[in-house]
Design a protein around this motif. Structure first.
Motif, PDB file in Angstrom:
ATOM      1  N   PRO A 270       0.817  -1.225   0.000  1.00  0.00           N
ATOM      2  CA  PRO A 270       0.000   0.000   0.000  1.00  0.00           C
ATOM      3  C   PRO A 270       0.843   1.263   0.000  1.00  0.00           C
ATOM      4  CG  PRO A 270       0.025  -0.992   2.183  1.00  0.00           C
ATOM      5  CD  PRO A 270       0.718  -1.959   1.271  1.00  0.00           C
ATOM      6  N   PHE A 271       2.071   1.171   0.452  1.00  0.00           N
ATOM      7  CA  PHE A 271       3.002   2.301   0.397  1.00  0.00           C
ATOM      8  C   PHE A 271       4.410   1.735   0.412  1.00  0.00           C
ATOM      9  CE2 PHE A 271       1.545   1.626   4.773  1.00  0.00           C
ATOM     10  CZ  PHE A 271       2.725   1.324   5.415  1.00  0.00           C
ATOM     11  N   LYS A 272       5.364   2.565   0.049  1.00  0.00           N
ATOM     12  CA  LYS A 272       6.766   2.161   0.037  1.00  0.00           C
ATOM     13  C   LYS A 272       7.604   3.288   0.634  1.00  0.00           C
ATOM     14  CE  LYS A 272       7.420   3.660  -4.760  1.00  0.00           C
ATOM     15  NZ  LYS A 272       7.828   3.217  -6.128  1.00  0.00           N
ATOM     16  N   VAL A 273       8.863   2.985   0.824  1.00  0.00           N
ATOM     17  CA  VAL A 273       9.763   3.942   1.464  1.00  0.00           C
ATOM     18  C   VAL A 273       9.856   5.217   0.615  1.00  0.00           C
ATOM     19  CG1 VAL A 273      12.118   4.350   2.231  1.00  0.00           C
ATOM     20  CG2 VAL A 273      11.070   2.099   2.564  1.00  0.00           C
ATOM     21  N   GLY A 274       9.713   6.378   1.289  1.00  0.00           N
ATOM     22  CA  GLY A 274       9.787   7.667   0.613  1.00  0.00           C
ATOM     23  C   GLY A 274       8.444   8.280   0.287  1.00  0.00           C
TER      24      GLY A 274
ATOM     25  N   ASP B 177      -1.621  18.355  11.482  1.00  0.00           N
ATOM     26  CA  ASP B 177      -0.945  17.622  10.411  1.00  0.00           C
ATOM     27  C   ASP B 177      -0.115  16.456  10.915  1.00  0.00           C
ATOM     28  OD1 ASP B 177      -1.976  19.403   8.583  1.00  0.00           O
ATOM     29  OD2 ASP B 177      -0.245  20.750   8.710  1.00  0.00           O
ATOM     30  N   VAL B 178      -0.337  16.034  12.140  1.00  0.00           N
ATOM     31  CA  VAL B 178       0.492  14.972  12.674  1.00  0.00           C
ATOM     32  C   VAL B 178       0.204  13.650  11.981  1.00  0.00           C
ATOM     33  CG1 VAL B 178      -1.038  14.175  14.481  1.00  0.00           C
ATOM     34  CG2 VAL B 178       1.439  14.077  14.816  1.00  0.00           C
ATOM     35  N   SER B 179      -0.963  13.499  11.343  1.00  0.00           N
ATOM     36  CA  SER B 179      -1.289  12.257  10.651  1.00  0.00           C
ATOM     37  C   SER B 179      -0.653  12.175   9.273  1.00  0.00           C
ATOM     38  CB  SER B 179      -2.813  12.109  10.511  1.00  0.00           C
ATOM     39  OG  SER B 179      -3.330  13.193   9.755  1.00  0.00           O
ATOM     40  N   ASN B 180       0.018  13.238   8.842  1.00  0.00           N
ATOM     41  CA  ASN B 180       0.710  13.232   7.554  1.00  0.00           C
ATOM     42  C   ASN B 180       2.137  12.737   7.778  1.00  0.00           C
ATOM     43  OD1 ASN B 180       1.618  13.617   5.008  1.00  0.00           O
ATOM     44  ND2 ASN B 180       1.494  15.856   5.032  1.00  0.00           N
ATOM     45  N   TYR B 181       2.433  11.509   7.301  1.00  0.00           N
ATOM     46  CA  TYR B 181       3.719  10.890   7.580  1.00  0.00           C
ATOM     47  C   TYR B 181       4.480  10.646   6.278  1.00  0.00           C
ATOM     48  CZ  TYR B 181       1.804   9.774  12.198  1.00  0.00           C
ATOM     49  OH  TYR B 181       1.257   9.845  13.449  1.00  0.00           O
ATOM     50  N   LYS B 182       5.776  10.575   6.428  1.00  0.00           N
ATOM     51  CA  LYS B 182       6.652  10.124   5.358  1.00  0.00           C
ATOM     52  C   LYS B 182       7.249   8.786   5.781  1.00  0.00           C
ATOM     53  CE  LYS B 182      10.757  11.290   2.672  1.00  0.00           C
ATOM     54  NZ  LYS B 182      11.839  12.271   2.445  1.00  0.00           N
ATOM     55  N   VAL B 183       7.127   7.771   4.904  1.00  0.00           N
ATOM     56  CA  VAL B 183       7.596   6.421   5.232  1.00  0.00           C
ATOM     57  C   VAL B 183       9.120   6.412   5.172  1.00  0.00           C
ATOM     58  CG1 VAL B 183       7.470   3.984   4.637  1.00  0.00           C
ATOM     59  CG2 VAL B 183       5.486   5.463   4.277  1.00  0.00           C
TER      60      VAL B 183
ATOM     61  N   LEU C 278       7.948   5.832  10.678  1.00  0.00           N
ATOM     62  CA  LEU C 278       7.371   6.972   9.965  1.00  0.00           C
ATOM     63  C   LEU C 278       7.908   8.273  10.550  1.00  0.00           C
ATOM     64  CD1 LEU C 278       3.622   5.807   9.846  1.00  0.00           C
ATOM     65  CD2 LEU C 278       5.420   5.374   8.160  1.00  0.00           C
ATOM     66  N   ILE C 279       7.964   9.293   9.704  1.00  0.00           N
ATOM     67  CA  ILE C 279       8.436  10.618  10.128  1.00  0.00           C
ATOM     68  C   ILE C 279       7.326  11.621   9.835  1.00  0.00           C
ATOM     69  CG2 ILE C 279      10.176  12.399   9.812  1.00  0.00           C
ATOM     70  CD1 ILE C 279      12.134  10.276   8.974  1.00  0.00           C
ATOM     71  N   PRO C 280       6.695  12.231  10.877  1.00  0.00           N
ATOM     72  CA  PRO C 280       5.649  13.231  10.642  1.00  0.00           C
ATOM     73  C   PRO C 280       6.257  14.598  10.323  1.00  0.00           C
ATOM     74  CG  PRO C 280       5.916  12.868  12.976  1.00  0.00           C
ATOM     75  CD  PRO C 280       6.857  11.915  12.299  1.00  0.00           C
TER      76      PRO C 280
ATOM     77  N   SER D  31       1.154  10.182  -2.216  1.00  0.00           N
ATOM     78  CA  SER D  31       2.237  10.240  -3.199  1.00  0.00           C
ATOM     79  C   SER D  31       1.861   9.588  -4.516  1.00  0.00           C
ATOM     80  CB  SER D  31       3.493   9.562  -2.634  1.00  0.00           C
ATOM     81  OG  SER D  31       3.939  10.220  -1.471  1.00  0.00           O
ATOM     82  N   ARG D  32       0.888   8.705  -4.507  1.00  0.00           N
ATOM     83  CA  ARG D  32       0.481   8.035  -5.737  1.00  0.00           C
ATOM     84  C   ARG D  32      -0.672   8.737  -6.441  1.00  0.00           C
ATOM     85  NH1 ARG D  32       0.841   1.623  -3.897  1.00  0.00           N
ATOM     86  NH2 ARG D  32       2.993   1.726  -3.136  1.00  0.00           N
ATOM     87  N   GLU D  33      -1.153   9.851  -5.870  1.00  0.00           N
ATOM     88  CA  GLU D  33      -2.201  10.616  -6.521  1.00  0.00           C
ATOM     89  C   GLU D  33      -1.556  11.619  -7.485  1.00  0.00           C
ATOM     90  OE1 GLU D  33      -5.438  12.076  -8.004  1.00  0.00           O
ATOM     91  OE2 GLU D  33      -5.489  10.435  -6.552  1.00  0.00           O
ATOM     92  N   PRO D  34      -1.865  11.545  -8.787  1.00  0.00           N
ATOM     93  CA  PRO D  34      -1.193  12.445  -9.738  1.00  0.00           C
ATOM     94  C   PRO D  34      -1.652  13.894  -9.648  1.00  0.00           C
ATOM     95  CG  PRO D  34      -2.867  11.135 -10.853  1.00  0.00           C
ATOM     96  CD  PRO D  34      -2.794  10.626  -9.444  1.00  0.00           C
TER      97      PRO D  34
END
Length: 591
Positions: free
Chosen positions: A417-421, A440-446, A456-458, A480-483
């Motif tokens: 469902p997601f990958k690193v980055g 915005d704490v629920s917005n994470y970077k894998v 994860l890094i918020p 990230s997968r939404e164009p």
């Protein structure tokens, strides 16, 4: 033509008649009858000759057909004998003698066939000459019969030539078949040699590996003694200082050979990663040292209780087997994706698929290592898959969360469902995984996806570690997968500027539809008056802009900034008193 005797007879008969005219008429009639008789006889003779020639021609064609069939059978027999001779030539002396006799018989048969063809050509020439000579029909028939009696067959030159062409074609086909058979024989011989060579090489390799493993096993069975403590001290120094010293020496040698090269740092190098395998080997050495020294001390105490030899041998073999399996898993985890990307170009840039293959391979190695370790300790491998009674129940309850997290990690690796980055939103628990007052704490970077947990890094930069079992029931939005990126600003228009709202909304809609950074074909932009409040008119704008995936770099936020500034210019053009500033109400009055 009329003969003299018949002429005299006719004259005498004419003179004897009373009237000369009547006698002349009788003589002419007799002459005509004689001519008719001779004509009928000539026609009968010609018909008989033609019938004889036709009969001879039919017999000749039938005989030619039989002769052609005989020649073809002879050619096939010759081909078969040649094949048998060729197969026998590789044999011994008896086969060589048989091959020589067959060659002689084949040569005699070929000479007889050529002699018969020569005699046939000469006889045919004589028949043609006799046919062309005066009165040659009967002579041609006699010559043909003589040819049939002498050769025993009749054939035309065209049939003979056709037989020769068949022999040439048959010889060509036979040659091709013989070449194909030789090629197949050579291929079979080559396959046999390759099979033998491969089998010998495999047997030699397996024997070498078996000898090496036997020597290693014998080495592992050697006991540690108390004076071998220096090995543990030296190994510990290699872990702490030796790796860096070796790396620095290698870098100095490389710089001496190539002064223009860029120096590398120790962190991230192979020697830096090799710390964990060295620590595993150190733990194995310490455990084996403690076990062997302890057993030696127990034996020296001369007590009645003694450790059986099978336990000693099983402990050494099992511990080394387990350590080797863990070491192989470390190598697979670190270098598996790189090797897959190098040897399989189709998945070189698919990190998720590389992760799945690496994890499945690691799981297989772990299961095999556990089974071999149990077998080395003398425990049946079925224990690994069967847990019964209260012990099995207690283990299942205690390992519930652990197994759940492992299954969650496997699901993440397979479903991806997601990958690193990538950036994700976690909607479970009110949109926040951990307690925080920030929106915005629920917005994470894998940052990393492991077997047991995911890092994860918020936006606030505080690293968050989440067990993989959490993702089995959480809703994850992968932005990230939404164009496209949704942008929905709201404009506060002052109430005195209400007359300019129709022109404002129309121009904004046209501007956004024609803007190159707005994805109008995905969804047309929207600009409408949404709400009338006590101190302002609210105009709602909705549009989709191209995301970073469209540009190939992170610039869509800058594009959004430019679009919003252009929207403010349009607002100032049609509504000069806007945007409206908020006011407060006191006792029902607006200040």
């Amino acid at each position: 033509a009329t003969t003299p005797t018949s002429a005299r007879t006719s004259a005498t008969r004419a003179s004897a008649t009373p009237s000369g005219e009547a006698g002349f008429e009788s003589s002419s009639a007799a002459t005509a009858r004689g001519r008719a008789t001779r004509t009928r006889r000539a026609a009968t003779t010609a018909t008989t000759a033609a019938t004889g020639r036709a009969r001879v021609s039919r017999r000749a064609r039938a005989t030619a057909t039989r002769w052609t069939a005989t020649r073809r059978r002879a050619a096939r027999d010759e081909t078969g004998r040649a094949t048998i001779v060729g197969n026998r030539r590789g044999g011994g002396a008896m086969d060589g003698a048989r091959a020589a006799r067959d060659d002689g018989a084949t040569r005699v048969t070929r000479e007889k066939r050529e002699e018969t063809a020569t005699r046939w050509d000469g006889a045919t020439t004589r028949v043609d000459g006799a046919r062309r000579a005066p009165g040659g029909g009967r002579a041609a028939l006699l010559a043909a019969l003589a040819l049939a009696a002498s050769t025993g067959a009749l054939a035309t030159p065209r049939a003979a030539n056709a037989g020769t062409g068949d022999r040439v074609k048959t010889s060509t086909v036979v040659g091709k078949r013989a070449g194909a058979m030789r090629a197949l024989d050579e291929f079979d011989a080559l396959r046999g040699r390759v099979r033998k060579t491969t089998t010998d090489a495999m047997r030699t390799s397996l024997q070498t590996v078996g000898d090496f493993m036997g020597r290693v096993e014998a080495k592992t069975q050697e006991d540690w003694h108390i004076e071998d403590v220096w090995v543990l001290v030296a190994w510990n120094w290699c872990i702490r200082r030796g790796r860096e010293k070796l790396f620095e020496a290698a870098e100095r040698a490389k710089n001496a050979l190539n002064p223009s090269r860029t120096p590398k740092t120790f962190r991230g190098s192979f020697l830096d990663w090799f710390r964990q395998p060295m620590q595993l080997i150190q733990a194995l050495f310490v455990l084996s040292y403690a076990f062997d020294v302890g057993c030696d001390m127990i034996d020296q105490l001369s007590t009645e209780w003694d450790i059986p030899d099978n336990i000693k041998l099983g402990f050494d073999k099992g511990s080394y087997t387990f350590a080797t399996g863990i070491l192989v898993v470390m190598v697979i985890q670190n270098y598996g994706p790189r090797l897959l990307g190098r040897f399989f170009p189709s998945i070189r840039y698919d990190a998720s698929l590389q992760l799945v293959i690496t994890r499945l391979t690691s799981a297989f190695v772990v299961v095999a290592t556990l089974m071999l370790t149990l077998a080395a300790f003398g425990i049946p491998a079925q224990v690994l898959f069967s847990f019964g009674g209260l012990g099995g129940l207690a283990f299942g309850l205690a390992a519930k969360d652990f197994i759940s997290n492992l299954i969650g990690g496997l699901v993440l690796a397979v479903m991806r469902p997601f990958k690193v980055g990538e950036k994700i939103y976690l909607t479970g628990g009110g949109g926040k995984y951990r307690d925080s007052k920030e929106k915005d704490v629920s917005n994470y970077k894998v940052d990393e996806i492991g077997w047991y947990q995911t890092r994860l890094i918020p936006k606030d930069g505080k690293v968050t570690t989440i067990p993989n079992g959490y993702f089995l029931g959480a809703n994850v939005i992968n932005t990230s997968r939404e164009p496209n990126e949704f942008v929905g600003p709201q404009l506060r228009i002052a109430i005195p500027d209400y007359e300019g709202i129709p022109a404002l909304t129309e121009e904004i809609a046209t501007f956004l539809t024609n803007h190159p950074d707005v994805h109008a074909s995905y969804k047309p932009p929207l600009c409408v008056l949404k709400k009338i409040d006590v101190d302002h008119l609210l105009v709602q704008i909705e549009m989709f802009m191209y995301g970073d995936a469209h540009y190939g770099k992170k610039i869509w936020k800058k594009k959004r900034e430019l679009v919003l500034i252009d929207l403010l210019r349009i607002v100032k053009k049609h509504c000069p008193n806007s945007p409206a500033l908020p006011v407060s109400e006191v006792d029902g009055y607006v200040k």
